[in-house]
Scaffold this motif. Structure first.
Motif, PDB file in Angstrom:
ATOM      1  N   PHE A 104       0.872  -1.169   0.000  1.00 28.40           N
ATOM      2  CA  PHE A 104       0.000   0.000   0.000  1.00 28.40           C
ATOM      3  C   PHE A 104       0.914   1.227   0.000  1.00 28.40           C
ATOM      4  CE2 PHE A 104      -2.239   3.361   2.423  1.00 28.40           C
ATOM      5  CZ  PHE A 104      -3.323   3.535   1.583  1.00 28.40           C
ATOM      6  N   ILE A 105       0.888   1.984  -1.107  1.00 33.56           N
ATOM      7  CA  ILE A 105       1.816   3.096  -1.275  1.00 33.56           C
ATOM      8  C   ILE A 105       1.041   4.374  -1.598  1.00 33.56           C
ATOM      9  CG2 ILE A 105       3.791   4.004  -2.553  1.00 33.56           C
ATOM     10  CD1 ILE A 105       4.503   1.108  -3.277  1.00 33.56           C
ATOM     11  N   LEU A 106       1.299   5.409  -0.832  1.00 29.69           N
ATOM     12  CA  LEU A 106       0.755   6.728  -1.116  1.00 29.69           C
ATOM     13  C   LEU A 106       1.857   7.603  -1.694  1.00 29.69           C
ATOM     14  CD1 LEU A 106      -1.320   7.463   2.137  1.00 29.69           C
ATOM     15  CD2 LEU A 106      -2.165   6.581  -0.048  1.00 29.69           C
ATOM     16  N   SER A 107       1.467   8.570  -2.517  1.00 27.85           N
ATOM     17  CA  SER A 107       2.451   9.527  -3.006  1.00 27.85           C
ATOM     18  C   SER A 107       2.893  10.408  -1.842  1.00 27.85           C
ATOM     19  CB  SER A 107       1.862  10.387  -4.124  1.00 27.85           C
ATOM     20  OG  SER A 107       0.854  11.244  -3.600  1.00 27.85           O
ATOM     21  N   GLU A 108       3.951  11.170  -2.070  1.00 22.85           N
ATOM     22  CA  GLU A 108       4.481  12.023  -1.001  1.00 22.85           C
ATOM     23  C   GLU A 108       3.439  13.017  -0.514  1.00 22.85           C
ATOM     24  OE1 GLU A 108       8.251  15.080  -0.256  1.00 22.85           O
ATOM     25  OE2 GLU A 108       8.287  13.664  -1.933  1.00 22.85           O
ATOM     26  N   ILE A 109       2.710  13.632  -1.441  1.00 22.05           N
ATOM     27  CA  ILE A 109       1.707  14.611  -1.031  1.00 22.05           C
ATOM     28  C   ILE A 109       0.499  13.929  -0.397  1.00 22.05           C
ATOM     29  CG2 ILE A 109       0.513  14.702  -3.281  1.00 22.05           C
ATOM     30  CD1 ILE A 109       0.122  17.721  -2.742  1.00 22.05           C
ATOM     31  N   VAL A 113      -1.446  14.997   3.036  1.00 16.81           N
ATOM     32  CA  VAL A 113      -2.797  15.579   3.062  1.00 16.81           C
ATOM     33  C   VAL A 113      -3.900  14.543   3.238  1.00 16.81           C
ATOM     34  CG1 VAL A 113      -2.046  17.533   1.654  1.00 16.81           C
ATOM     35  CG2 VAL A 113      -3.083  15.564   0.530  1.00 16.81           C
ATOM     36  N   THR A 114      -3.635  13.255   2.987  1.00 14.12           N
ATOM     37  CA  THR A 114      -4.671  12.221   3.185  1.00 14.12           C
ATOM     38  C   THR A 114      -4.076  10.993   3.873  1.00 14.12           C
ATOM     39  OG1 THR A 114      -4.243  11.331   0.961  1.00 14.12           O
ATOM     40  CG2 THR A 114      -6.060  12.917   1.189  1.00 14.12           C
ATOM     41  N   PRO A 115      -3.495  11.127   5.051  1.00 10.60           N
ATOM     42  CA  PRO A 115      -2.912   9.958   5.727  1.00 10.60           C
ATOM     43  C   PRO A 115      -3.997   9.075   6.350  1.00 10.60           C
ATOM     44  CG  PRO A 115      -2.778  11.857   7.157  1.00 10.60           C
ATOM     45  CD  PRO A 115      -3.343  12.360   5.851  1.00 10.60           C
ATOM     46  N   PRO A 116      -3.741   7.774   6.493  1.00 10.74           N
ATOM     47  CA  PRO A 116      -4.675   6.918   7.227  1.00 10.74           C
ATOM     48  C   PRO A 116      -4.816   7.380   8.671  1.00 10.74           C
ATOM     49  CG  PRO A 116      -3.188   5.581   5.902  1.00 10.74           C
ATOM     50  CD  PRO A 116      -2.664   6.990   5.855  1.00 10.74           C
ATOM     51  N   THR A 117      -6.001   7.238   9.220  1.00 14.61           N
ATOM     52  CA  THR A 117      -6.247   7.654  10.602  1.00 14.61           C
ATOM     53  C   THR A 117      -5.606   6.679  11.579  1.00 14.61           C
ATOM     54  OG1 THR A 117      -8.336   6.423  10.632  1.00 14.61           O
ATOM     55  CG2 THR A 117      -8.427   8.747   9.976  1.00 14.61           C
TER      56      THR A 117
END
Length: 264
Positions: A104-109, A113-117
């Motif tokens: 599970f990979i998120l972009s840097e931004i 701005v939308t991190p998992p809780t």
């Protein structure tokens, strides 16, 4: 200026004017719905709509999807009052379905701005005894709401196969780990040396509830930029941004866009 030169200049200005009107016209049609999900600021599914920080994060192709470097995740819901969004990985293992693992990979931004809780738990399954989370980084693992790994293996039909394939000379179940997003953010599944993962959200309310009834998915938090959008909306406009400069625009039905509102 000679007539031929003047006419050429006028022609060029006319073309630029048409292109400008067309670009504004395309911005004026920000969709506010994708399927059953309302699309409100700061999100947008059309380029130039919403806040630039969330540009091209959502895709409406029948259903609404959250786009990340590791794939597209179906958006289950967006709570605009609590500023949270729940996404679901169609390729993720659950208590009733076992699927090949992936990161599970998120972009840097997106990580900003939308991190998992904090009440979204990543469950790493069928881990090797050499896994770093069982040795140097064992402090990253924890139990939540009174639940344990053994309960997950014994209660979930899809995870029982791990017990059957575990070393027959070893009692119990293969190691697993309940952990937070930062663990999978900095260590891939290969480094973690766990064959599968699943995710659960709203874990604070799962005390006494068995794994078959857990809420599987990832809850993300987001923040609304303080960009003056409310003033734009009160004037009847739609909040968006210039696709070239990413400066805020108040998109008005009259095509007379403004940086603030659709007033005078």
């Amino acid at each position: 200026m000679q007539p031929s030169v003047a006419s050429s200049v006028i022609f060029v200005l006319l073309i630029l004017s048409i292109l400008h009107v067309n670009s504004i016209s395309s911005l004026s049609s920000c969709r506010s719905q994708c399927g059953a999900t309302a699309i409100k600021y700061p999100f947008g599914i059309d380029d130039g709509c919403g806040a630039p920080h969330y540009r091209k994060m959502l895709n409406c192709s029948g259903d609404l999807f959250f786009q990340t470097p590791s794939g597209n995740y179906k958006v289950k819901s967006i709570d605009y009052d609590k500023e949270t969004m729940v996404i679901y990985d169609p390729s993720m293992s659950t208590c009733t379905m076992l699927q090949p693992h992936h990161d599970f990979i998120l972009s840097e931004i997106q990580s900003v701005v939308t991190p998992p809780t904090s009440d979204s738990i990543f469950v790493l399954l069928n881990c090797s005894i050499d896994s770093p989370i069982l040795n140097h980084y064992s402090s990253l693992c924890f139990n939540f709401s009174g639940h344990s790994c053994d309960e997950l293996y014994s209660a979930c039909p899809s995870f029982r196969i791990f017990h059957l394939g575990y070393n027959a000379t070893t009692a119990g179940y293969p190691p697993c780990c309940f952990t937070g997003y930062n663990t999978v953010k900095y260590m891939s599944m290969n480094i973690l040396d766990c064959s599968h993962y699943t995710t659960v959200y709203n874990t604070d309310g799962l005390k006494g509830i068995g794994p078959l009834d857990w809420a599987y998915g990832i809850k993300m938090s987001y923040s609304v930029p303080n960009s003056g959008c409310e003033r734009c909306q009160r004037s009847g406009g739609t909040c968006g941004y210039d696709t070239e400069t990413e400066m805020m625009l108040c998109i008005c039905s009259s095509f007379n866009n403004s940086t603030r509102d659709c007033g005078k």
